[in-house]
Design a protein around this motif. Structure first.
Motif, PDB file in Angstrom:
ATOM      1  N   ASP A   1       0.849  -1.190   0.000  1.00 40.21           N
ATOM      2  CA  ASP A   1       0.000   0.000   0.000  1.00 40.21           C
ATOM      3  C   ASP A   1       0.890   1.248   0.000  1.00 40.21           C
ATOM      4  N   PHE A   2       0.849   1.978  -1.106  1.00 44.09           N
ATOM      5  CA  PHE A   2       1.701   3.167  -1.209  1.00 44.09           C
ATOM      6  C   PHE A   2       0.881   4.450  -1.105  1.00 44.09           C
ATOM      7  N   SER A   3      -0.327   4.314  -0.562  1.00 43.85           N
ATOM      8  CA  SER A   3      -1.220   5.481  -0.542  1.00 43.85           C
ATOM      9  C   SER A   3      -0.645   6.616   0.305  1.00 43.85           C
ATOM     10  N   SER A   4       0.081   6.267   1.398  1.00 51.76           N
ATOM     11  CA  SER A   4       0.603   7.341   2.260  1.00 51.76           C
ATOM     12  C   SER A   4       1.631   8.194   1.511  1.00 51.76           C
ATOM     13  N   PHE A   5       2.346   7.586   0.566  1.00 49.65           N
ATOM     14  CA  PHE A   5       3.311   8.363  -0.229  1.00 49.65           C
ATOM     15  C   PHE A   5       2.573   9.428  -1.037  1.00 49.65           C
ATOM     16  N   LEU A   6       1.431   9.023  -1.610  1.00 52.59           N
ATOM     17  CA  LEU A   6       0.656   9.973  -2.418  1.00 52.59           C
ATOM     18  C   LEU A   6       0.007  11.031  -1.534  1.00 52.59           C
ATOM     19  N   LYS A   7      -0.515  10.570  -0.393  1.00 54.47           N
ATOM     20  CA  LYS A   7      -1.214  11.501   0.494  1.00 54.47           C
ATOM     21  C   LYS A   7      -0.282  12.607   0.995  1.00 54.47           C
ATOM     22  N   TYR A   8       0.944  12.199   1.330  1.00 51.41           N
ATOM     23  CA  TYR A   8       1.885  13.176   1.881  1.00 51.41           C
ATOM     24  C   TYR A   8       2.779  13.787   0.810  1.00 51.41           C
ATOM     25  N   GLY A   9       2.584  13.366  -0.451  1.00 50.66           N
ATOM     26  CA  GLY A   9       3.315  13.982  -1.562  1.00 50.66           C
ATOM     27  C   GLY A   9       4.762  13.555  -1.675  1.00 50.66           C
ATOM     28  N   TYR A  10       5.038  12.277  -1.455  1.00 51.66           N
ATOM     29  CA  TYR A  10       6.409  11.777  -1.597  1.00 51.66           C
ATOM     30  C   TYR A  10       6.525  10.897  -2.833  1.00 51.66           C
ATOM     31  N   TRP A  11       7.631  10.940  -3.449  1.00 49.66           N
ATOM     32  CA  TRP A  11       7.949  10.106  -4.605  1.00 49.66           C
ATOM     33  C   TRP A  11       8.116   8.662  -4.148  1.00 49.66           C
ATOM     34  N   ILE A  12       7.485   7.741  -4.873  1.00 52.89           N
ATOM     35  CA  ILE A  12       7.618   6.317  -4.522  1.00 52.89           C
ATOM     36  C   ILE A  12       8.847   5.787  -5.251  1.00 52.89           C
ATOM     37  N   GLU A  13       9.846   5.372  -4.490  1.00 53.24           N
ATOM     38  CA  GLU A  13      11.104   4.936  -5.113  1.00 53.24           C
ATOM     39  C   GLU A  13      10.854   3.676  -5.950  1.00 53.24           C
ATOM     40  N   THR A  14      11.556   3.588  -7.068  1.00 54.58           N
ATOM     41  CA  THR A  14      11.398   2.433  -7.961  1.00 54.58           C
ATOM     42  C   THR A  14      11.818   1.153  -7.241  1.00 54.58           C
TER      43      THR A  14
END
Lengths: 686, 325
Positions: free
Chosen positions: A641-654
């Motif tokens: 679940d990478f939703s917190s990255f989107l919510k807080y505006g962080y880039w999801i590392e490859t």
């Protein structure tokens, strides 16, 4: 956001390869034994040996000779089936209706509406797509067996591998198309929901003035306070509130700002006028839009009939994909300056002796998440050292003079005073020796430390100047020189840098975790990050499809749905279950807690010693152990679940995505093999 | 492209034959062989529910039409399912082309028409045959050609783009047969092939079965419509309560050895009486000299054929009508 680990794909894969191998071997041996037992029950021990050997002998060619054309044919059929049953259409309609009417109920006047929007679309999509995946995968094979349509397939040269793989791929492809469409529409929905512009409204206190002109602004009576009673900045001359849009207004401040000619000038569009002082400094009179609801707006001044009219541009501050440059590890030191422990990039915690631990590293301030270790206040020796690698100016756009350093620190107060008073902390930069054993190497340290104030639950950005005052010290601690040194060319000359964090207020504590201090590189593209967030849902969806298809090889539709749902729920709650109260702590395990609840006994009161109590406690131990073990069998959906990255505006590392993808693939492959044996040994017409 | 596929199929058959070399007992003239084949259905707890097939031993030879006869529950369908690998034998073996019936590769040479044409109702006839063609790994161009041929052969060209859910039972049987033939199989297993077909469809189906046999293919059919079996089968096996009760050539089994039948055309009444006297003189018993009757099927087909040639009102034999009155 807690960043508990910063995975590296290659390290993770090489680290897990033996574990995966061991699990595979155990499953193979276990599977063969289980198969032999079942066959013994049906055919007797000697015939069972023949049956098991023939199944294993047929399995190898079945896997090797799987035909892509047949897999494609079955995949196409599965997709057509789902489309013609209109289940896809219904799902999409529900999604469309949710977006059409859901938007009415979203409160965009909160402090960060982006989080609300992203949460809404991500949760909605996840729920719908996982339910759809569960439905279509659980129904297909049992329905085929019930309607006997499977007879015309398995009497063709179709291998069990192809039946399972075809279905997984067919449903997977269909759900992927739908998920992509949903992601695209969600992106448009979020963009449309957050995009807005504020109109300037006429000021009731100054009705004659032209709307939006500087003359329509309210005067400031005393520094920091406007005529309207609203608080303003110290250098504010006038202020005005914008019109209401998306549930919020912005305060516009007309400020007087003095800058030296060497300073970077402010944005020309926002400047109303400028004057040059006798000493050469320039005074800028300009309009600033104060942030509200997590964003601000660009200001543009237009001259019309001798009046300066303020126009606001689109919202700025949303749709970020911040790229953090995290440290390699964090070292925690006690107030005596002794190393207390280390948190590695992989999230592994180690004591000073190098032993792995699950406890808090640094000072434990009580019942809190062990993510952060705390530092004593007002002691130079109690500190956390963040060690960075590959630290070069190329990662910050080459010739950047200002380097953003972001911090989200924890605060623990031993005396409150004014609760909203901020706590003082400091940071210092130090070079790291290329060779830790080389005693002759000199180093740089910034001096004085940069002191700042911080609060709990706050993300703050410090802008670090590339040129820092500091000292150059030789290996014996003797100062070679002092002055301004370059952050990259001197401090980080070998690509390594140490950032030292301390708490400066006596009696208070600052908490730091692995992802709490990071340099911020140039932002990445938002829409790409948005789709990356959906890749996590895609992994979850593929696991659900695989689970559904595999379970349906030996279970009926209702049981398949129940089984898959249980695994999914267990996967989402695995962290919660693992953190469940241990049987030995107050209140006991699940059974004891239930007994206490029913008999209305206090949580902390010892239960009467008896055989029944002992039995209950032992049953709790077994129960909790079994539950814990189950969580390791179920896929950990939280990790996907990478939703917190989107919510807080962080880039999801490859690398993070690749690790999650590899784990999902390994799980799906394991399930696929299991499903193959279930279907192969099943009497289709039985 | 067609030659390429033919070559691929020949290669596949060659591989298959090579694999059979490992089985020294394999006789290429024996297509199906069962040895002590037994099937017991059990419940969830492993308790015996019913013994559906008891120690069946039989052989089906290459190029014959073999019929499995028996009342409902006699084990016909169980035998077919065991031969197809849809069920696993409790004891004994079922060999098809010398290979174990659970072996997937044997299906390359098998066509199967199930009792109820279990097909995907949401597909059209074309899509159905294309799908099954893909399952045989047939390349696109060959598949398209084969699909068109088969649709024409079963007379469904006019309905090829309609979903199967709109088909009548007879049409479904036809498309079911087409899917069984999509791979040009060497062994065709037909479960109640004429069920649901009208007399014309039944006749066409029977003609097609005989045509397949004439092409050198082996056909195994199970049915309880005895007339159909009698019409087409070379050999039959009669099952009752899971046991084999009779096995042999239809001609031999139906021959009544203690009776004699004399057939002739346009025999005058005097000659008929003369023959009767000769038979009495030789001590013949239960003498019956009468005109033979055609079958209802023949009558029906003649009327239909006639009606197609001469549409309109058909004269009904008045004598028959008055006799009835």
């Amino acid at each position: 956001m807690f960043v508990e680990e910063i995975p590296n794909f290659l390290d993770t894969i090489t680290g897990s390869i033996f574990l995966v191998g061991a699990i595979t071997l155990t499953c193979v041996i276990g599977g063969v034994l289980a198969g032999y037992l079942v066959a013994t029950f049906r055919h007797g021990p000697f015939e069972a040996f023949y049956v098991v050997s023939s199944v294993i002998a047929q399995a190898i060619p079945d896997f090797l000779r799987t035909s892509p054309r047949r897999v494609y044919a079955i995949a196409r059929l599965a997709a057509k089936e789902a489309i013609r049953r209109r289940v896809i259409l219904v799902t999409f309609l529900i999604f469309a209706l949710a977006l059409l009417f859901g938007g009415w109920f979203i409160n965009s006047g909160v402090s960060n509406p982006e989080q609300v929007y992203v949460n809404f679309v991500l949760f909605g999509t996840q729920l719908l797509i996982l339910m759809l995946a569960l439905l279509i995968s659980a129904f297909s094979l049992p329905e085929d067996i019930k309607n006997k349509t499977i007879f015309t397939i398995v009497t063709k040269p179709v291998r069990s591998t192809e039946v399972i793989l075809g279905r997984i791929m067919g449903f997977g492809a269909l759900c992927t198309v739908l998920l992509f469409t949903m992601a695209l529409i969600s992106l448009l929905f979020v963009w449309r929901g957050l995009s807005h512009q504020h109109e300037m409204v006429s000021n009731n206190d100054n009705p004659e003035a032209v709307v939006g002109s500087i003359s329509s602004f309210n005067d400031v009576v005393t520094p920091g306070k406007a005529k309207t009673g609203r608080r303003v900045s110290a250098n504010c001359i006038k202020e005005l509130m914008t019109g209401l849009e998306n549930g919020h207004r912005h305060q516009l401040e007309y400020i007087r700002e003095v800058r030296s000619p060497d300073d970077v000038p402010p944005n020309e569009d926002s400047v109303v006028k400028k004057e040059t002082l006798p000493d050469g400094d320039i005074v800028y009179f300009r309009v600033v839009c104060q942030p509200a609801a997590g964003h601000t707006h660009a200001v543009k001044i237009e001259q019309r009939d001798g009046e300066s009219i303020v126009k606001l541009g689109p919202a700025r501050g949303y749709f970020r994909a911040r790229v953090p440059i995290y440290c390699q590890k964090v070292n925690y030191y006690s107030r005596e300056g002794i190393l207390k422990g280390v948190v590695e990039r992989s999230g592994e915690r180690k004591t000073a002796e190098g032993k792995k631990t699950k406890e808090t590293v640094g000072i434990n301030v009580g019942k809190q998440n062990n993510y952060r270790g705390f530092l004593d206040g007002s002691t130079a020796l109690s500190r956390a050292e963040f060690e960075f690698q590959d630290f070069s100016d190329a990662r910050f756009g080459g010739d950047s003079q200002k380097i953003p350093l972001e911090l989200s620190l924890g605060v623990f107060r031993t005396h409150k005073g004014k609760i909203d008073r901020r706590i003082r902390a400091s940071i210092q930069f130090e070079s790291v020796q290329s060779d830790p054993n080389d005693a002759s190497e000199s180093f740089f340290i910034s001096d004085p430390p940069l002191v700042f104030e911080t609060m709990e639950y706050e993300l703050q950005t410090l802008t670090i100047s590339r040129k820092l005052r500091g000292r150059h010290i030789d290996a014996n601690g003797v100062e070679i020189s002092s002055g301004e040194f370059d952050l990259f060319d001197d401090f980080g000359a070998n690509g390594k840098l140490k950032v030292i964090v301390r708490c400066e207020d006596a009696g208070q504590y600052i908490g730091v975790g692995l992802g709490d201090v990071y340099f911020r590189a140039e932002d990445n593209v938002y829409w790409l990050n948005f789709f990356k967030g959906y890749v996590g849902i895609w992994f979850q969806m593929m696991i659900v499809v695989t689970l559904g298809v595999v379970f349906s090889t030996f279970l009926s539709t209702p049981v398949t749905m129940l089984g898959t749902s249980c695994v999914v729920v267990l996967g989402f709650l695995s962290k919660f279950i693992r953190n469940m109260r241990a049987p030995e702590s107050a209140g006991g395990g699940p059974i004891e807690s239930m007994v206490r609840l029913v008999t209305q006994q206090n949580m902390v009161e010892e239960m009467e010693q008896s055989f029944a109590t002992t039995l209950m406690k032992q049953a709790d131990v077994v129960f909790v152990y079994c539950l814990n073990s189950l969580t390791y069998v179920a896929p950990n959906f939280g990790k996907l679940d990478f939703s917190s990255f989107l919510k807080y505006g962080y880039w999801i590392e490859t690398d993070r995505l690749m690790v999650a993808g590899a784990a999902s693939l390994a799980l799906c492959f394991g399930l696929f093999v299991f499903g193959y044996f279930c279907l192969k040994t099943r009497e289709i017409a039985g | 492209m067609a030659s390429e596929t033919k070559a691929a199929k020949e290669e596949s058959v060659k591989d298959f034959k090579k694999s059979l070399e490992t089985n020294p007992d394999y006789d290429p003239n024996i297509v199906v062989e069962t040895q002590n084949l037994t099937k017991v259905y059990r419940d969830f707890w492993g308790r015996q529910k019913v013994r559906a097939l008891k120690a069946l031993d039989m052989e089906i030879r290459k190029g014959e039409i073999f019929g499995l006869l028996g009342p409902n529950g006699s084990g016909k369908s169980t035998t077919i399912k065991l031969l197809l690998g849809l069920l696993f034998p409790t004891t004994g073996r079922a060999l098809v082309f010398g290979q174990d019936a659970t072996e997937v590769t044997k299906n390359e040479r098998i066509g199967y028409l199930p009792e109820e044409s279990y097909l995907y109702k949401f597909l059209t006839a074309e899509e159905t045959l294309d799908f099954y063609g893909r399952l045989f790994d047939m390349p696109g161009s060959v598949r398209r050609q084969r699909v068109a041929e088969l649709i024409e052969k079963v007379g469904l060209t006019w309905a090829k783009r309609r979903q199967l859910k709109e088909y009548s039972k007879g049409m479904t049987r036809r498309i079911g047969l087409a899917q069984a033939l999509v791979n040009d199989p060497d062994l065709i297993l037909l479960d109640e092939p004429t069920s649901g077909l009208d007399p014309i469809g039944t006749r066409e189906m029977k003609d097609m079965i005989i045509e397949l046999r004439d092409q050198g293919k082996t056909v195994v059919m199970c049915s309880h419509l005895l007339a159909d079996v009698q019409d087409v089968c070379d050999r039959i096996a009669i099952l009752y309560q899971g046991e084999l009760k009779e096995l042999g050539r239809v001609d031999n089994l139906l021959q009544v050895s203690d009776q004699t039948e004399i057939r002739t055309k346009d025999l005058p009444a005097e000659a008929e009486e003369e023959i009767r006297q000769v038979l009495v003189k030789h001590g013949a018993k239960d003498i019956s000299i009468e005109q033979p009757r055609t079958t209802l099927e023949e009558l029906f087909l003649n009327i239909v054929r006639e009606s197609e040639e001469r549409p309109g009102h058909r004269m009904i034999d008045q004598r028959e009508e008055s006799a009835k009155q």
